[in-house]
Design an enzyme around this catalytic site. Structure first.
Site, PDB file in Angstrom:
ATOM      1  CG  ASP A 336      -1.831   1.146   1.324  1.00 32.90           C
ATOM      2  OD1 ASP A 336      -2.724   1.243   0.462  1.00 32.90           O
ATOM      3  OD2 ASP A 336      -1.680   1.970   2.250  1.00 32.90           O
ATOM      4  CD  GLU A 365      -2.244   2.557  -3.450  1.00 35.71           C
ATOM      5  OE1 GLU A 365      -3.390   2.955  -3.727  1.00 35.71           O
ATOM      6  OE2 GLU A 365      -1.812   2.498  -2.276  1.00 35.71           O
TER       7      GLU A 365
END
Length: 625
Positions: A336, A365
């Site tokens: 993330d 990400e």
């Protein structure tokens, strides 16, 4: 001394020994509240292990360890409740160690610590790659397999399915119960949004504000349940991808409430949020203050920003990630907000993991909308090398393509800037990437608007998008519910609306979309197409690792080939409302001596010597014969 007296003394000695043992045990319990990692493994590349002991005033003690193990370093911080002990495990077989905590050379209490055996060939585990299709699950919203764990006395927020942003009860058991459904879709890997504990009082369902990164949230299950999820996936020939967070923790994390060091998190005189302007990492004109705000600023107030520049923090994150790989037998990570963390530190984190596991894949990400900026973050990027930077990150996410897929199927302008020309131009920039096959391609995820909402459940447009994802370079990812036409409007309903409960995941649901009989006619139309497409994809090497050759779109029709030395797939996507006639002689260099093409969707055979007529807003996926 008579026999009876000896017996009494012997009994007294045993009682005294037992009492002392109980005292040491009680002291140990009182003094040590946490040990992290809770255990380690023998034979690791990372042989120097930093063990954190936490307890009231534990820093006052001297530390020793049994079995002739070498203590390389003992780090005590300004907080007396922490001791970080680094030991060398290089030549240690699986064993039980004993750490002794002393005062004035006298042992006050001890703590046992396990060094466990690794799985055979653990180092060389095979990860996911472009032969896989990843199914993304919003863990709280997929299926409630165990209603008994919907709420927990250990966590603040309780289940409330009537609250869109509340906990709804999805859990690991629910995922396990429906793995056969996922496999039938053609998926070969599962990515669940984070499952570690998130003890925020509100909106904890997304689990990105974690409060304990060594523990599965009890509302999802237990650590053993997570291990069982891996086992169930592996029995089906599927892979388990963990969603890992390196940039921040939640404000309820137990360490945030009692920081080991002031600089464990990035702190400012007043609350400072990240600028989100991550171009500052490579901007040669960027100011120091802008750079600091971008990478040290907090994501939101409830997510304190971890300072990976602190060696203690970085070691903690590296070891935690490796521990989960070993413990849960993981097959990959999705990380993330990868490029919100300190760039050099996150590169060290990534390299440490891939040094330990050479074939382990990690997708970060990186929500950049420019190919050069995105490629900067892929391992061995020549663009990054200009600034002597290597992220060591194997896989990046193609947010550029995702943005295009959420707009182009409503664009019928025959221009250089609209429709399929956008897709063509995206792939024309693949020369910037060190490894175009290691790019995650997707139409939507848990942070974007729903594809089927944007296109008002236009099935033909869904077919075009999924066909493209299944046949271009990279690793395709499908967001749960897309395959049954699930929609959701983030602009109106916020994040909860794009993270709706999967119908049939709860006993009280009237529509059970997990079964053919329970699905509506429309849901079956979506499911059957998705299953057919991605099940076929599993069998075709050309779309896994083959080369790609594409042709400039004409009349909003995009034609490209995926091919190996002995196999070729021709894909035609007509983004016009009206049918189009394709003159095959234009593609002679790719058609070569192939005579026919078998359309894998309709089963029809297409004669490649003649022009091809393709209906409006439709696709042809031809295996050339």
């Amino acid at each position: 001394m008579d026999y009876k007296k000896k017996l009494r003394l012997s009994a007294f000695a045993r009682i005294l020994t037992f009492s002392i043992t109980l005292l040491f045990t009680a002291l140990s319990f009182a003094q040590i509240n946490r040990v992290e990692p809770p255990f380690w493994y023998a034979g690791m590349n990372l042989s120097s292990v930093q063990i954190m002991f936490y307890g009231k005033n534990i820093g006052q003690y001297e530390v020793a360890v049994s079995n002739n193990v070498v203590i390389e370093n003992i780090k005590k911080t300004e907080n007396p409740n922490y001791v970080f002990v680094t030991i060398d495990t290089k030549n240690i077989a699986p064993t039980e160690l004993t750490f002794s905590f002393k005062s004035k050379n006298k042992v006050v209490f001890t703590k046992n610590y396990s060094i466990k055996a690794r799985r055979e060939n653990s180092k060389f585990r095979k990860s996911y790659d472009s032969s896989d299709m990843i199914y993304l699950i919003m863990s709280d919203r997929f299926a409630n397999g165990n209603p008994n764990n919907d709420s927990s006395p250990e966590t603040i927020e309780k289940v409330n399915r009537n609250l869109p942003g509340g906990r709804h009860g999805g859990d690991i058991e629910g995922i396990i119960n429906h793995l056969d459904y996922i496999k039938k879709l053609g998926a070969t890997a599962v990515w669940c949004t984070p499952l570690c504990e998130d003890n925020d009082p509100n909106y904890s369902y997304h689990t990105y504000g974690q409060s304990d990164v060594y523990k599965i949230d009890p509302r999802y299950g237990t650590n053993e349940d997570y291990l069982r999820l891996s086992q169930e996936l592996h029995e089906r020939g599927m892979k388990n991808i963990m969603d890992y967070v390196t940039n921040h923790w939640g404000s309820q994390h137990w360490m945030i409430k009692d920081l080991p060091t002031h600089d464990w998190i990035n702190q400012f005189d007043v609350y400072t949020e990240t600028s989100h302007k991550r171009t500052t990492v490579h901007d040669i004109h960027a100011s120091n203050s802008d750079y600091k705000t971008c990478f040290d600023g907090w994501f939101v107030k409830t997510m304190p920003d971890l300072n990976q520049k602190n060696p203690l923090v970085l070691n903690y994150l590296i070891q935690n990630a490796i521990w989960w790989i070993e413990y849960a037998n993981l097959d990959g990570f999705r990380v993330d907000t990868y490029n919100y963390a300190d760039p050099n530190a996150i590169a060290k984190w990534t390299k440490s993991i891939t040094d330990e596991y050479p074939y382990f894949n990690i997708v970060g990400e990186i929500s950049m909308r420019d190919q050069a900026q995105l490629s900067y973050w892929q391992k061995d990027s020549k663009i990054g090398a200009i600034q002597s930077f290597n992220s060591y990150l194997p896989t990046v996410m193609d947010f550029i393509l995702s943005d295009e897929l959420l707009s182009i199927f409503n664009e019928e302008d025959k221009t250089w800037e609209k429709g399929m020309m956008k897709v063509y131009d995206n792939f024309a920039n693949d020369f910037l990437y060190p490894n175009p096959n290691n790019i995650l391609v997707f139409a939507e995820n848990h942070d974007t608007n729903r594809f089927n909402e944007i296109y008002k459940n236009d099935f033909k447009k869904y077919q075009m998008a999924m066909t493209l994802l299944a046949t271009v370079r990279g690793i395709p990812q499908l967001y749960y519910g897309s395959e049954i036409g699930m929609a959701g409007d983030r602009n109106k309903g916020g994040d909860p609306d794009i993270r709706r409960d999967f119908p049939g995941g709860w006993n009280e649901d009237s529509n059970n979309a997990f079964t053919k009989e329970g699905r509506t006619e429309t849901q079956n139309q979506y499911f059957d197409f998705t299953s057919k497409l991605f099940t076929w994809r599993k069998t075709n090497d050309a779309v896994h690792f083959g080369k790609m050759k594409h042709f400039i779109p004409e009349n909003n029709v995009y034609v490209y080939f995926r091919y190996t030395d002995d196999k070729s797939v021709m894909v035609i996507i007509n983004n016009n409302s009206k049918s189009q006639t394709i003159k095959t002689n234009r593609f002679a260099e790719s058609i070569q001596n192939y005579q026919t093409g078998n359309d894998i969707l309709s089963g029809k055979t297409i004669d490649l010597k003649n022009d091809i007529v393709i209906e409006g807003k439709s696709v042809l996926v031809l295996e050339l014969k």
